[in-house]
Design a protein around this motif. Structure first.
Motif, PDB file in Angstrom:
ATOM      1  N   THR A 147     -31.910 -19.610 -12.512  1.00  0.00           N
ATOM      2  CA  THR A 147     -32.275 -21.013 -12.729  1.00  0.00           C
ATOM      3  C   THR A 147     -32.230 -21.839 -11.447  1.00  0.00           C
ATOM      4  OG1 THR A 147     -29.987 -21.505 -13.348  1.00  0.00           O
ATOM      5  CG2 THR A 147     -31.531 -20.999 -15.131  1.00  0.00           C
ATOM      6  N   SER A 148     -31.583 -21.312 -10.420  1.00  0.00           N
ATOM      7  CA  SER A 148     -31.513 -22.031  -9.145  1.00  0.00           C
ATOM      8  C   SER A 148     -32.859 -22.126  -8.436  1.00  0.00           C
ATOM      9  CB  SER A 148     -30.476 -21.373  -8.231  1.00  0.00           C
ATOM     10  OG  SER A 148     -30.571 -19.968  -8.267  1.00  0.00           O
ATOM     11  N   PHE A 149     -33.890 -21.422  -8.922  1.00  0.00           N
ATOM     12  CA  PHE A 149     -35.241 -21.648  -8.385  1.00  0.00           C
ATOM     13  C   PHE A 149     -35.701 -23.077  -8.667  1.00  0.00           C
ATOM     14  CE2 PHE A 149     -35.852 -16.985  -8.226  1.00  0.00           C
ATOM     15  CZ  PHE A 149     -36.504 -16.884  -7.005  1.00  0.00           C
ATOM     16  N   GLY A 150     -35.179 -23.675  -9.715  1.00  0.00           N
ATOM     17  CA  GLY A 150     -35.565 -25.035 -10.072  1.00  0.00           C
ATOM     18  C   GLY A 150     -36.602 -25.065 -11.181  1.00  0.00           C
ATOM     19  N   ALA A 151     -36.568 -26.139 -11.956  1.00  0.00           N
ATOM     20  CA  ALA A 151     -37.431 -26.252 -13.134  1.00  0.00           C
ATOM     21  C   ALA A 151     -38.906 -26.238 -12.768  1.00  0.00           C
ATOM     22  CB  ALA A 151     -37.078 -27.530 -13.896  1.00  0.00           C
ATOM     23  N   ASP A 152     -39.287 -26.851 -11.642  1.00  0.00           N
ATOM     24  CA  ASP A 152     -40.702 -26.940 -11.278  1.00  0.00           C
ATOM     25  C   ASP A 152     -41.271 -25.558 -10.953  1.00  0.00           C
ATOM     26  OD1 ASP A 152     -40.567 -29.651 -11.641  1.00  0.00           O
ATOM     27  OD2 ASP A 152     -40.444 -30.140  -9.497  1.00  0.00           O
ATOM     28  N   VAL A 153     -40.540 -24.773 -10.182  1.00  0.00           N
ATOM     29  CA  VAL A 153     -41.009 -23.426  -9.833  1.00  0.00           C
ATOM     30  C   VAL A 153     -41.088 -22.555 -11.083  1.00  0.00           C
ATOM     31  CG1 VAL A 153     -40.414 -21.301  -8.594  1.00  0.00           C
ATOM     32  CG2 VAL A 153     -40.216 -23.514  -7.447  1.00  0.00           C
ATOM     33  N   ILE A 154     -40.077 -22.626 -11.929  1.00  0.00           N
ATOM     34  CA  ILE A 154     -40.054 -21.804 -13.139  1.00  0.00           C
ATOM     35  C   ILE A 154     -41.221 -22.189 -14.060  1.00  0.00           C
ATOM     36  CG2 ILE A 154     -38.728 -21.259 -15.214  1.00  0.00           C
ATOM     37  CD1 ILE A 154     -36.194 -21.564 -13.490  1.00  0.00           C
ATOM     38  N   ALA A 155     -41.487 -23.484 -14.199  1.00  0.00           N
ATOM     39  CA  ALA A 155     -42.609 -23.925 -15.025  1.00  0.00           C
ATOM     40  C   ALA A 155     -43.944 -23.441 -14.447  1.00  0.00           C
ATOM     41  CB  ALA A 155     -42.601 -25.448 -15.138  1.00  0.00           C
ATOM     42  N   ALA A 156     -44.075 -23.490 -13.127  1.00  0.00           N
ATOM     43  CA  ALA A 156     -45.317 -23.038 -12.495  1.00  0.00           C
ATOM     44  C   ALA A 156     -45.525 -21.539 -12.678  1.00  0.00           C
ATOM     45  CB  ALA A 156     -45.290 -23.401 -11.013  1.00  0.00           C
ATOM     46  N   LEU A 157     -44.436 -20.773 -12.648  1.00  0.00           N
ATOM     47  CA  LEU A 157     -44.551 -19.335 -12.889  1.00  0.00           C
ATOM     48  C   LEU A 157     -44.981 -19.056 -14.329  1.00  0.00           C
ATOM     49  CD1 LEU A 157     -41.398 -18.163 -10.903  1.00  0.00           C
ATOM     50  CD2 LEU A 157     -43.774 -17.590 -10.348  1.00  0.00           C
ATOM     51  N   ARG A 158     -44.472 -19.836 -15.275  1.00  0.00           N
ATOM     52  CA  ARG A 158     -44.913 -19.699 -16.671  1.00  0.00           C
ATOM     53  C   ARG A 158     -46.416 -19.995 -16.788  1.00  0.00           C
ATOM     54  NH1 ARG A 158     -39.645 -21.852 -18.522  1.00  0.00           N
ATOM     55  NH2 ARG A 158     -38.675 -20.206 -19.793  1.00  0.00           N
ATOM     56  N   GLU A 159     -46.866 -21.020 -16.089  1.00  0.00           N
ATOM     57  CA  GLU A 159     -48.287 -21.369 -16.135  1.00  0.00           C
ATOM     58  C   GLU A 159     -49.160 -20.248 -15.605  1.00  0.00           C
ATOM     59  OE1 GLU A 159     -48.681 -25.026 -14.028  1.00  0.00           O
ATOM     60  OE2 GLU A 159     -47.614 -26.217 -15.558  1.00  0.00           O
ATOM     61  N   ARG A 160     -48.602 -19.445 -14.729  1.00  0.00           N
ATOM     62  CA  ARG A 160     -49.363 -18.321 -14.182  1.00  0.00           C
ATOM     63  C   ARG A 160     -49.305 -17.085 -15.083  1.00  0.00           C
ATOM     64  NH1 ARG A 160     -49.909 -17.772  -7.782  1.00  0.00           N
ATOM     65  NH2 ARG A 160     -50.091 -19.973  -7.228  1.00  0.00           N
ATOM     66  N   GLY A 161     -48.666 -17.189 -16.234  1.00  0.00           N
ATOM     67  CA  GLY A 161     -48.683 -16.102 -17.190  1.00  0.00           C
ATOM     68  C   GLY A 161     -47.476 -15.208 -17.180  1.00  0.00           C
ATOM     69  N   HIS A 162     -46.493 -15.480 -16.327  1.00  0.00           N
ATOM     70  CA  HIS A 162     -45.262 -14.679 -16.334  1.00  0.00           C
ATOM     71  C   HIS A 162     -44.453 -15.002 -17.588  1.00  0.00           C
ATOM     72  CE1 HIS A 162     -45.758 -13.232 -12.197  1.00  0.00           C
ATOM     73  NE2 HIS A 162     -46.181 -14.456 -11.894  1.00  0.00           N
ATOM     74  N   VAL A 163     -43.928 -13.963 -18.225  1.00  0.00           N
ATOM     75  CA  VAL A 163     -43.079 -14.145 -19.403  1.00  0.00           C
ATOM     76  C   VAL A 163     -41.651 -14.312 -18.880  1.00  0.00           C
ATOM     77  CG1 VAL A 163     -42.351 -13.202 -21.615  1.00  0.00           C
ATOM     78  CG2 VAL A 163     -44.638 -12.694 -20.730  1.00  0.00           C
ATOM     79  N   ILE A 164     -41.205 -15.538 -18.789  1.00  0.00           N
ATOM     80  CA  ILE A 164     -39.994 -15.875 -18.043  1.00  0.00           C
ATOM     81  C   ILE A 164     -38.742 -15.637 -18.877  1.00  0.00           C
ATOM     82  CG2 ILE A 164     -38.710 -17.740 -16.934  1.00  0.00           C
ATOM     83  CD1 ILE A 164     -41.093 -16.795 -15.303  1.00  0.00           C
ATOM     84  N   GLU A 165     -37.765 -15.041 -18.235  1.00  0.00           N
ATOM     85  CA  GLU A 165     -36.415 -14.927 -18.779  1.00  0.00           C
ATOM     86  C   GLU A 165     -35.479 -15.606 -17.778  1.00  0.00           C
ATOM     87  OE1 GLU A 165     -33.434 -11.574 -20.724  1.00  0.00           O
ATOM     88  OE2 GLU A 165     -35.229 -10.942 -19.654  1.00  0.00           O
ATOM     89  N   GLU A 166     -34.910 -16.726 -18.150  1.00  0.00           N
ATOM     90  CA  GLU A 166     -34.059 -17.476 -17.228  1.00  0.00           C
ATOM     91  C   GLU A 166     -32.654 -16.876 -17.225  1.00  0.00           C
ATOM     92  OE1 GLU A 166     -34.166 -21.720 -17.327  1.00  0.00           O
ATOM     93  OE2 GLU A 166     -36.224 -21.765 -18.120  1.00  0.00           O
ATOM     94  N   GLU A 167     -32.165 -16.592 -16.024  1.00  0.00           N
ATOM     95  CA  GLU A 167     -30.817 -16.067 -15.827  1.00  0.00           C
ATOM     96  C   GLU A 167     -29.951 -17.147 -15.178  1.00  0.00           C
ATOM     97  OE1 GLU A 167     -29.877 -13.212 -16.854  1.00  0.00           O
ATOM     98  OE2 GLU A 167     -31.730 -12.082 -17.173  1.00  0.00           O
ATOM     99  N   PRO A 168     -28.660 -17.177 -15.474  1.00  0.00           N
ATOM    100  CA  PRO A 168     -27.798 -18.168 -14.822  1.00  0.00           C
ATOM    101  C   PRO A 168     -27.818 -18.001 -13.304  1.00  0.00           C
ATOM    102  CG  PRO A 168     -26.667 -17.091 -16.648  1.00  0.00           C
ATOM    103  CD  PRO A 168     -27.929 -16.325 -16.420  1.00  0.00           C
ATOM    104  N   GLU A 169     -27.661 -19.093 -12.585  1.00  0.00           N
ATOM    105  CA  GLU A 169     -27.591 -18.971 -11.128  1.00  0.00           C
ATOM    106  C   GLU A 169     -26.360 -18.169 -10.738  1.00  0.00           C
ATOM    107  OE1 GLU A 169     -25.569 -23.078  -9.641  1.00  0.00           O
ATOM    108  OE2 GLU A 169     -27.688 -23.205 -10.215  1.00  0.00           O
ATOM    109  N   TRP A 170     -26.471 -17.494  -9.619  1.00  0.00           N
ATOM    110  CA  TRP A 170     -25.409 -16.639  -9.092  1.00  0.00           C
ATOM    111  C   TRP A 170     -25.065 -15.471 -10.045  1.00  0.00           C
ATOM    112  CZ3 TRP A 170     -25.492 -17.772  -4.326  1.00  0.00           C
ATOM    113  CH2 TRP A 170     -25.571 -19.098  -3.886  1.00  0.00           C
ATOM    114  N   SER A 171     -26.061 -14.929 -10.721  1.00  0.00           N
ATOM    115  CA  SER A 171     -25.789 -13.844 -11.659  1.00  0.00           C
ATOM    116  C   SER A 171     -26.574 -12.568 -11.383  1.00  0.00           C
ATOM    117  CB  SER A 171     -26.099 -14.296 -13.090  1.00  0.00           C
ATOM    118  OG  SER A 171     -27.487 -14.509 -13.272  1.00  0.00           O
ATOM    119  N   THR A 172     -27.557 -12.596 -10.487  1.00  0.00           N
ATOM    120  CA  THR A 172     -28.502 -11.492 -10.369  1.00  0.00           C
ATOM    121  C   THR A 172     -28.490 -10.907  -8.957  1.00  0.00           C
ATOM    122  OG1 THR A 172     -29.912 -12.534 -12.029  1.00  0.00           O
ATOM    123  CG2 THR A 172     -30.907 -10.821 -10.680  1.00  0.00           C
TER     124      THR A 172
END
Length: 607
Positions: free
Chosen positions: A552-577
Motif C-alpha cells: 500500500t506504500s505505493f500510494g492510492a493514485d498509483v494503485i488506482a492507475a494500475l487497476r485502470e490498466r487491467g491489473h487484478v490488484i491485491e493490496e498488501e500491508p506496507e513493509w510486508s513483502t
C-alpha cells in the motif's frame, strides 16, 4: 515511515559501509556469525559457510541441514565467477511409474515422497575446502552453540508451531518431540534449543578431526560422515520404515536411500549471464529460475526505464508485463539441462526479445504466453495442455501456495527460504540462497534432529515435459542468488527468499539501483510488488491470471492507475513483502551492505 516522492529516500536503517568486510543475511545472528569469521582472518567463503549453518538453527521453518543451496560467487584467487550447485537430484526410486502407481496427479508438498538428495551440506563443505581457509570446527561452532545453548525463538516460528501442534502430535510425533518440548509450544523470544542437532554436528566434527590435522582431509571426512556414514544411514532407515502422512491425505514412504546419497556430490557450473546497461548479471542455469531474471532484462533493455519513477505506475506495469512473458517461458522451456534441451541462447537473443517486447502493451495481460522457439512447438503444446488441466485458477485474495505468503495461512505446512551475501576485504564475493528441510514440511528424523527436504514437489507427474519427474534429475528450483559485474568487474551480490517471487523482488531492487541511482538500502526499502499470474512452483501449482500484489506504500493514485490498466490488484500491508539483502564493492575497495527491515529479522553488518 513515509516515502519521499523524489528519488532520494529516507531509509529504515543506514546502508552499511566499510572496507574490511560485510555480511548481510536474513537473520542477525547468522550475519554476526559470518562477520566473526572475517574478524578471525577468514575470507568470504568461510563466513558464508558459518552463516549458512547458523541459519539452519535460527530459521528452521525456512531452512534445515537436509535442504539445498545454490551459490554464486567470485573468487579473487581464480579470477572466475562460478555457480556451486547444492541442489540435490531425485533418488533412483523416484520414477514416474512409482509415483503414478500411488494414484497421485501431483507430488505432495510435504511428507517423504518429495524428498530429494540433501544438497546443502556437501555444497557448503566443498566451497569451504576449495575456496575457504578455516576448518570444519571453525565454521560449525557458531551453529553448534546456538543449537545446544539456545537462541531467541522468532514469533513467526512459534506461530507456525502453534498452528501445527495437533498435526505434529497426531501424525509427526518425532517433530513434536523437538518442537513441542514437554507437549507445549515454545514461547516466542525465549531461548529454544535443539540438542539432537547439536550432537549430530558434534559427531560429524569428531569424525572429521579423527582424519588428522590436514584441513582438506577433515572436510572430506565430514562429507563422508554425512553422505556415506551415520547421517545417510539414519535417513535410509527412517524412509524405509515409516509411512508418513502428507498433503495427499494418505501416508507414504519415501524413496531416498543411503545409496542415493553416497553416489552424489555438489558440483560447479558456469553461470548464465546477460549484459545490461554496463552490468553483467550472473545467475544459475535453467535448473533454477535464474534465467527468468536475465530474460526480463533482455525484454526491458529496449525500454527507457530511467524516464520512469522508481515507484511509478509505468515502471511497475512494464516490469510486471515483462516478467509475465519471462515466467511463461520458464514453464515451457526450463528444466535440468542434463536431461532437457533448454534453448537458453535463443531465449536471451536480441531478435527473440525484440519480437516478444511488442507484446507489452498499455493494458495488463491475463494470458500465459510462452514464446515460439523453432523445433519446440510440440513441447510447448504439451506443457500448455498439462497446465490447463492441472494448474487450477485461484481467485485473487484467496490463500496462495507461495511460501512467504502461505506462511500466514493456517492450513499449509510449507516454509520459505533464507539468504546470505558476503564480500571480504580482498574482493571475494558470495551470494547463497539456502532453503528446504523445513520442520513443517517433513518429519524430524529422531537420531539427527532435522527433517528432509521437499523440493521434488516441483516436478510434474506427466510424461515428456521439461519438468517431468525422473531419477537423478534436478528439480527446477526457485532458489536464485545473484551476482552482478559492473564494467566487467565483480560489483554486487544480492538475493531474497520468496519462492516464485525471488526474481521479482530482486529485479525491482536491481533496476532501482541501476536506473534511479538509489543506494542498496534505499532500493530495498522501496514499495514492493509481484505477480502470481503464472503457475506456482509449489503444490498445488495454482495461478492467478492478471494478479498483481502491491504494498500500500505505493500510494492510492498509483494503485488506482494500475487497476485502470487491467491489473487484478491485491493490496498488501506496507513493509510486508520481500526479504532482500545485498552487498557491493566499489573499485576503490569501499564496501556497501543492506538488508530489509521487513519481518524484522534480516541484518547487515560490516566495518
Amino acid at each position: 515511515m513515509s516515502i519521499d516522492s523524489g528519488y532520494r529516500m529516507f531509509t529504515t536503517r543506514p546502508e552499511i559501509m566499510g572496507s574490511f568486510g560485510v555480511v548481510t543475511s536474513t537473520h542477525w545472528l547468522a550475519s554476526s556469525a559470518g562477520m566473526s569469521l572475517l574478524e578471525r582472518g577468514g575470507n568470504a567463503f568461510d563466513a558464508a559457510v558459518a552463516a549458512g549453518f547458523v541459519l539452519q538453527v535460527v530459521e528452521p521453518h525456512l531452512v534445515g541441514p537436509a535442504g539445498e543451496v545454490p551459490v554464486i560467487f567470485h573468487s579473487v584467487r581464480t579470477g572466475r565467477t562460478e555457480v556451486l550447485c547444492g541442489q540435490g537430484p531425485t533418488p533412483a526410486g523416484a520414477t514416474l511409474a512409482h509415483y503414478q502407481s500411488l494414484g497421485l496427479s501431483l507430488i505432495p508438498g510435504n511428507g517423504l515422497l518429495p524428498a530429494v538428495i540433501p544438497g546443502a551440506f556437501d555444497a557448503w563443505m566443498l566451497m569451504l575446502r576449495d575456496h575457504g581457509t578455516l576448518s570444519v570446527r571453525d565454521v560449525l561452532e557458531p551453529a553448534i552453540y546456538y543449537a545446544d545453548q539456545g537462541h531467541p525463538l522468532m514469533p513467526r516460528i512459534a506461530n507456525t508451531i502453534t498452528r501445527l501442534k495437533d498435526f505434529f502430535t497426531t501424525h509427526w510425533p518425532t517433530t513434536a518431540e523437538v518442537y513441542l518440548p514437554g507437549g507445549v509450544v515454545p514461547q516466542a523470544r525465549k531461548g529454544f534449543r535443539n540438542p539432537r542437532l547439536a550432537e549430530t554436528w558434534r559427531r560429524i566434527l569428531r569424525e572429521a578431526e579423527a582424519a588428522g590435522n590436514d584441513r582438506e582431509r577433515q572436510i572430506d571426512a565430514a562429507r563422508n560422515a554425512f553422505y556415506r556414514g551415520f547421517v545417510a544411514e539414519a535417513i535410509d532407515q527412517y524412509t524405509r520404515n515409516h509411512d508418513v502422512m502428507d498433503e495427499s491425505g494418505t501416508p507414504h514412504r519415501g524413496v531416498l536411500t543411503a545409496q542415493d546419497m553416497a553416489s552424489w556430490s555438489a558440483s560447479y557450473d558456469a553461470p548464465a549471464t546477460y549484459d545490461y546497461h554496463g552490468y553483467t548479471v550472473a545467475k544459475a542455469g535453467a535448473w533454477s529460475q535464474g534465467p527468468v531474471f536475465l530474460q526480463t532484462l533482455a525484454l526491458l533493455k529496449g525500454l527507457d526505464l530511467r524516464q520512469t519513477g522508481p515507484n511509478s505506475t509505468e515502471f511497475v506495469h512494464l516490469v510486471t508485463e515483462a516478467m509475465k512473458l519471462a515466467f511463461a517461458d520458464r514453464e515451457a522451456y526450463y528444466g535440468d539441462p542434463s536431461f532437457v534441451d533448454v534453448p537458453l541462447g535463443h531465449l536471451l537473443s536480441d531478435a527473440y526479445n525484440d519480437e516478444r517486447r511488442m507484446l507489452i502493451g498499455k493494458m495488463a495481460s491475463h494470458e500465459l504466453r510462452p514464446g515460439h522457439v523453432p523445433g519446440f512447438d510440440a513441447q510447448v503444446n504439451r506443457v500448455m495442455a498439462v497446465l490447463s488441466r492441472l494448474s487450477k485458477i485461484t481467485p485473487v485474495g484467496s490463500p496462495s501456495s507461495e511460501p512467504t505468503l502461505a506462511d500466514m495461512q493456517a492450513s499449509v505446512k510449507r516454509g520459505d527460504t533464507t539468504h546470505v551475501d558476503v564480500i571480504d576485504r580482498w574482493g571475494n564475493m558470495v551470494s547463497a540462497t539456502p532453503s528446504g528441510g523445513w520442520f513443517q514440511s517433513s518429519p524430524v528424523i529422531p537420531e539427527l534432529g532435522f527433517p528432509l527436504n521437499t523440493r521434488a514437489q516441483m516436478f510434474w507427474l506427466e510424461p515428456d515435459l521439461p519438468g517431468t519427474l525422473a531419477p537423478g534429475k534436478r528439480p527446477r528450483t526457485t532458489l536464485t542468488p545473484s551476482l552482478a559485474l559492473r564494467d566487467g568487474k565483480p560489483y554486487m551480490v544480492f538475493g531474497t527468499p520468496g519462492g516464485d517471487q525471488q526474481e521479482q523482488w530482486q529485479l525491482l531492487m536491481f533496476l532501482r539501483h541501476v536506473h534511479h541511482d538509489l543506494n542498496l538500502q534505499e532500493a530495498i526499502d522501496q514499495p514492493m510488488s509481484h505477480t502470481m499470474h503464472f503457475p506456482s512452483s509449489f503444490y498445488p501449482r495454482d495461478r492467478k491470471p492478471g494478479h498483481l500484489a502491491v504494498e500500500t506504500s505505493f500510494g492510492a493514485d498509483v494503485i488506482a492507475a494500475l487497476r485502470e490498466r487491467g491489473h487484478v490488484i491485491e493490496e498488501e500491508p506496507e513493509w510486508s513483502t520481500g526479504r532482500l539483502t545485498a552487498a557491493s564493492r566499489d573499485e576503490d575497495g569501499l564496501l556497501h551492505a543492506a538488508a530489509t527491515a521487513r519481518l524484522m529479522q534480516a541484518y547487515a553488518v560490516g566495518r
